[in-house]
Motif scaffolding. Structure first.
Motif, PDB file in Angstrom:
ATOM      1  N   VAL A  91     -16.473 -21.674 -28.019  1.00 47.70           N
ATOM      2  CA  VAL A  91     -16.035 -22.678 -27.038  1.00 47.70           C
ATOM      3  C   VAL A  91     -14.548 -22.956 -27.190  1.00 47.70           C
ATOM      4  O   VAL A  91     -13.825 -23.109 -26.200  1.00 47.70           O
ATOM      5  CB  VAL A  91     -16.866 -23.974 -27.178  1.00 47.70           C
ATOM      6  CG1 VAL A  91     -16.315 -25.068 -26.272  1.00 47.70           C
ATOM      7  CG2 VAL A  91     -18.333 -23.698 -26.822  1.00 47.70           C
ATOM      8  N   VAL A 140     -25.008 -25.888 -20.686  1.00 48.05           N
ATOM      9  CA  VAL A 140     -25.146 -24.596 -21.339  1.00 48.05           C
ATOM     10  C   VAL A 140     -26.344 -23.909 -20.692  1.00 48.05           C
ATOM     11  O   VAL A 140     -27.490 -24.321 -20.897  1.00 48.05           O
ATOM     12  CB  VAL A 140     -25.368 -24.747 -22.855  1.00 48.05           C
ATOM     13  CG1 VAL A 140     -25.584 -23.371 -23.503  1.00 48.05           C
ATOM     14  CG2 VAL A 140     -24.183 -25.461 -23.505  1.00 48.05           C
ATOM     15  N   TYR A 145     -18.595 -18.074 -19.892  1.00 40.62           N
ATOM     16  CA  TYR A 145     -18.369 -19.253 -19.057  1.00 40.62           C
ATOM     17  C   TYR A 145     -18.103 -18.802 -17.628  1.00 40.62           C
ATOM     18  O   TYR A 145     -17.926 -17.616 -17.344  1.00 40.62           O
ATOM     19  CB  TYR A 145     -17.176 -20.052 -19.575  1.00 40.62           C
ATOM     20  CG  TYR A 145     -15.881 -19.273 -19.568  1.00 40.62           C
ATOM     21  CD1 TYR A 145     -15.018 -19.330 -18.471  1.00 40.62           C
ATOM     22  CD2 TYR A 145     -15.528 -18.456 -20.643  1.00 40.62           C
ATOM     23  CE1 TYR A 145     -13.839 -18.589 -18.449  1.00 40.62           C
ATOM     24  CE2 TYR A 145     -14.356 -17.720 -20.638  1.00 40.62           C
ATOM     25  CZ  TYR A 145     -13.518 -17.787 -19.540  1.00 40.62           C
ATOM     26  OH  TYR A 145     -12.363 -17.050 -19.515  1.00 40.62           O
ATOM     27  N   GLU A 193     -19.173 -23.028 -31.746  1.00 36.56           N
ATOM     28  CA  GLU A 193     -17.992 -23.882 -31.631  1.00 36.56           C
ATOM     29  C   GLU A 193     -16.725 -23.045 -31.524  1.00 36.56           C
ATOM     30  O   GLU A 193     -15.831 -23.348 -30.721  1.00 36.56           O
ATOM     31  CB  GLU A 193     -17.919 -24.839 -32.823  1.00 36.56           C
ATOM     32  CG  GLU A 193     -18.982 -25.929 -32.783  1.00 36.56           C
ATOM     33  CD  GLU A 193     -18.940 -26.814 -34.018  1.00 36.56           C
ATOM     34  OE1 GLU A 193     -18.020 -26.646 -34.850  1.00 36.56           O
ATOM     35  OE2 GLU A 193     -19.830 -27.672 -34.146  1.00 36.56           O
ATOM     36  N   ILE A 230     -21.190 -23.171 -19.271  1.00 40.55           N
ATOM     37  CA  ILE A 230     -21.162 -22.212 -20.372  1.00 40.55           C
ATOM     38  C   ILE A 230     -22.418 -21.354 -20.281  1.00 40.55           C
ATOM     39  O   ILE A 230     -23.507 -21.851 -19.981  1.00 40.55           O
ATOM     40  CB  ILE A 230     -21.098 -22.943 -21.722  1.00 40.55           C
ATOM     41  CG1 ILE A 230     -19.748 -23.670 -21.840  1.00 40.55           C
ATOM     42  CG2 ILE A 230     -21.296 -21.982 -22.891  1.00 40.55           C
ATOM     43  CD1 ILE A 230     -19.663 -24.626 -23.011  1.00 40.55           C
ATOM     44  N   ILE A 247     -18.199 -29.689 -27.115  1.00 41.73           N
ATOM     45  CA  ILE A 247     -17.761 -29.164 -25.826  1.00 41.73           C
ATOM     46  C   ILE A 247     -16.751 -30.110 -25.195  1.00 41.73           C
ATOM     47  O   ILE A 247     -15.713 -29.684 -24.666  1.00 41.73           O
ATOM     48  CB  ILE A 247     -18.964 -28.945 -24.888  1.00 41.73           C
ATOM     49  CG1 ILE A 247     -19.927 -27.906 -25.482  1.00 41.73           C
ATOM     50  CG2 ILE A 247     -18.501 -28.490 -23.506  1.00 41.73           C
ATOM     51  CD1 ILE A 247     -21.241 -27.772 -24.734  1.00 41.73           C
TER      52      ILE A 247
END
Length: 201
Positions: free
Chosen positions: A18, A165, A52, A15, A32, A155
């Protein structure tokens, strides 16, 4: 080390990775990357590097690839701008492997290698089986982390929409593509799967 605890620990790290993407102010991130490797080729230290790619970067890379789909989905042409890692030199992961009876020392490895050289391969075969199971256990955790990023809408909250992902190595083959399929809602990875099937025939 309880499996659920390490999953929660890695979810928090993912997390944060991201959220770092969101702070870059990039509006055209479309996927990602969870790049799987082993630190120094050591199976006891599997690692996923989080990154990413963007639509604009993929567009710029088209001239270097055979087609637009390769520029979009082949990690070799991605930005490779890392925002975090899971695993590697991680104490929690090592404790988890130890609790599962999978971890071994370099002394044990060297002993097994010498035994194999002397015609007794059983110890080394046990090491190889532990290697396989450690890799499998780690990837089960990574897949669950990706699934929770989707289920918890993390996300979406960070980047404005849910994104695939892609869990991969440097080469694309059935096993890592299977990781990606398990880690995402099917519609999110439909285009990636189509690209993989186009050259895997």
């Amino acid at each position: 080390m309880d499996k659920e605890n390490i999953i929660k620990h890695y979810c928090a790290k993912a997390e944060r990775a991201v959220r770092r993407m969101s702070r870059k102010g990039i509006g055209d991130i479309y996927a990602i990357s969870f790049w799987k490797d082993n630190v120094d080729d050591d199976p006891r230290r599997p690692v996923v590097t989080i990154g990413y790619n963007t639509v604009s970067h993929a567009e710029a890379q088209k001239q270097n690839t055979s087609n637009a789909m390769e520029a979009k989905w082949n990690y070799a042409y991605w930005m490779q701008d890392d925002t975090g890692t899971l695993g590697g030199n991680d104490t929690m992961l090592r404790l988890y492997f130890k609790d599962e009876g999978l971890f071994y020392t370099l002394h044990e490895l060297n002993k097994a290698e010498k035994q194999e050289e002397n015609g007794n391969p059983e110890g080394y075969r046990m090491i190889e089986e532990k290697d396989r199971r450690m890799q499998e256990a780690f990837m089960d955790i990574v897949i669950e982390v990706a699934n929770r990023l989707h289920r918890n809408e993390m996300i979406t909250r960070a980047l404005g929409r849910d994104l695939p992902v892609i869990i991969h190595e440097l080469e694309y083959y059935d096993q890592p593509v299977g990781w990606t399929a398990k880690a995402n809602p099917t519609p999110l990875v439909a285009e990636f799967m189509e690209w993989y099937r186009s050259f895997a025939k």
